[in-house]
Motif scaffolding. Sequence first.
Motif, short mmCIF file in Angstrom:
data_model
loop_
_atom_site.label_atom_id
_atom_site.label_comp_id
_atom_site.label_asym_id
_atom_site.label_seq_id
_atom_site.Cartn_x
_atom_site.Cartn_y
_atom_site.Cartn_z
N UNK A 70 0.67 -1.12 0.52
CA UNK A 70 0.18 -0.06 0.36
C UNK A 70 1.00 0.87 -0.15
N UNK A 71 2.33 1.88 0.80
CA UNK A 71 2.98 2.54 0.30
C UNK A 71 3.16 2.95 -1.08
N UNK A 72 3.91 1.99 -1.43
CA UNK A 72 4.35 1.82 -2.95
C UNK A 72 3.37 1.95 -3.42
N UNK A 73 2.60 2.06 -3.63
CA UNK A 73 0.78 2.13 -4.72
C UNK A 73 0.80 3.12 -4.21
N UNK A 74 0.89 4.05 -3.10
CA UNK A 74 0.06 5.83 -2.60
C UNK A 74 1.31 6.26 -3.14
N UNK A 75 2.35 5.99 -2.96
CA UNK A 75 3.73 6.52 -3.43
C UNK A 75 3.63 6.58 -5.03
N UNK A 76 3.21 5.96 -5.49
CA UNK A 76 3.37 5.45 -6.94
C UNK A 76 2.26 6.67 -7.59
N UNK A 77 1.08 6.30 -7.14
CA UNK A 77 -0.46 7.18 -6.85
C UNK A 77 -0.20 9.02 -6.64
N UNK A 105 6.23 9.93 8.06
CA UNK A 105 6.91 10.02 9.54
C UNK A 105 8.09 9.10 9.60
N UNK A 106 8.88 9.76 10.02
CA UNK A 106 10.44 9.88 10.69
C UNK A 106 10.46 8.27 11.16
N UNK A 107 9.88 7.55 12.24
CA UNK A 107 9.48 6.78 12.58
C UNK A 107 9.59 5.72 12.16
N UNK A 108 9.07 5.19 10.50
CA UNK A 108 8.99 4.23 9.69
C UNK A 108 9.97 3.67 9.24
N UNK A 109 10.43 2.43 8.57
CA UNK A 109 11.52 2.23 7.56
C UNK A 109 12.41 3.12 8.49
N UNK A 146 16.91 4.23 3.88
CA UNK A 146 17.02 3.10 2.81
C UNK A 146 15.63 3.13 2.52
N UNK A 147 15.11 2.34 3.48
CA UNK A 147 13.27 1.51 2.49
C UNK A 147 13.15 2.68 2.51
N UNK A 148 12.95 3.98 2.26
CA UNK A 148 12.16 4.43 2.39
C UNK A 148 12.25 5.26 0.60
N UNK A 149 14.08 5.74 0.61
CA UNK A 149 14.21 6.15 -0.61
C UNK A 149 13.87 4.94 -1.81
N UNK A 203 10.86 12.22 3.91
CA UNK A 203 11.23 12.07 5.92
C UNK A 203 10.07 12.87 6.24
N UNK A 204 9.17 12.76 6.97
CA UNK A 204 8.31 13.99 7.76
C UNK A 204 9.52 13.94 9.18
N UNK A 205 9.69 15.10 10.00
CA UNK A 205 10.59 15.45 10.82
C UNK A 205 9.30 16.31 11.94
N UNK A 206 8.85 14.77 12.07
CA UNK A 206 7.52 14.82 12.89
C UNK A 206 7.03 13.70 13.93
N UNK A 207 7.27 13.59 14.68
CA UNK A 207 6.03 11.74 15.84
C UNK A 207 5.35 12.60 15.60
N UNK A 208 3.85 11.53 15.49
CA UNK A 208 3.08 11.41 15.24
C UNK A 208 1.77 11.28 17.14
#
Length: 388
Positions: free
Chosen positions: A20-27, A39-43, A46-49, A55-60
């Motif tokens: 879903x992350x991949x699909x949302x990003x491509x869309x 958000x910064x805490x996920x992955x 390297x994974x995000x790139x 990266x969002x510098x915030x913590x939900x």
Amino acid sequence: MTMKVLVTGGNFLNQGAYLMLVAAGVGIRQHLGAQPVIPVRFGTQRQKAWIGYDTLLAEERVGFFPRLGRAVEGSWRDRLPFVTASEVDAVFDITGFAFGDQWADAPLMRRARNYEMWASRGIPIYMLPQAFGPFELTAKPAKRAVQSSRIVYARDVDSYEHVRNLVGEAEGVKIGTSPDFTIGVEGTLNAVPSHDSGFGVIVPNWNIMKRAASVAHASGYLNWLVEASLVMQQHGLSVVGLCHEGRRDREILDKIRSQVPAMEVLDGLNGQELKGVLGAASVVVSGRYHALVSALSQGVPSILHGWSHKYRWLAEDFDCKEFVADPYSPGEIVGDLIARAVDSESPRERIVIATDKLKARNLAMWSEIASDLGWRSQTGTVLGGIGG
């Protein structure tokens, strides 16, 4: 300036959530001309790139800090490798299912309050297609999240009714329907096993075993998967066990392999690698939703072990209702279903036709969001995957 879209609810651990992350990003990039952010805490970075996220510098979990953006404005801003909350232009939720009763113990109110915060600042929120409800235990946070959104997309009729009953005719909230939005994500072929005679795939789900009403039912589920493996072999297919999520799924595969020693087990693959394997199979047996989407969206006949309404509607979407099966009751039906899937081209042809229609509906969803935002839309673009 490129618009920034915060994607919430995804992660890199569950491979359905990863897809879903991949699909949302491509869309977001292809259809909105914007940049996805997480958000910064996920992955890891390297994974995000790798899948094209900033990266969002915030913590939900402790709130977002819109003032931070103003603190780093000026000549230094473009040199900093992150996005601040004040730079977010829209929010996309990709795990609406998390607001249902199945996740009543999760910190749902915190997420709902975050959505209210974004909405109060004029940031539009869209809940991308998910299975919603029921909301008997989670009505309060779910209602606040939905009412903070501009458009909520339910994946099926039951989900639509759950959301509609939750908020009624809430002003400013549009409730629509759209199929799973990972359908068009491309799989990668680097992990596809080589079997000259073809292969069938078993994808277990520990949740099915956990939800079993009795020890006998749990044993019935394991027997179903073992029998399916043996029937695949009788049809001349090799058997591949695919671990779609973590240790507990792997434990089930190890139990199957103790009775089907020739089964090859694949573990540690990401969502796109898993999709590549599933797309190369002759038949799939699965109780994992996104494993089924990955297989069916590539025309592979699949037997759906349904424990939620979302599986019944998935079979409806792909025109293969005859392949929905009770995961706790093996028997003659196992052989009948696999024979029907393997020996006839009719199911595959129907599934391919249905997939084309679902992809068209996905494009319509992205076009509607682009129109609502007032951003550009490229509805003719085919949703693809991230190469690598």
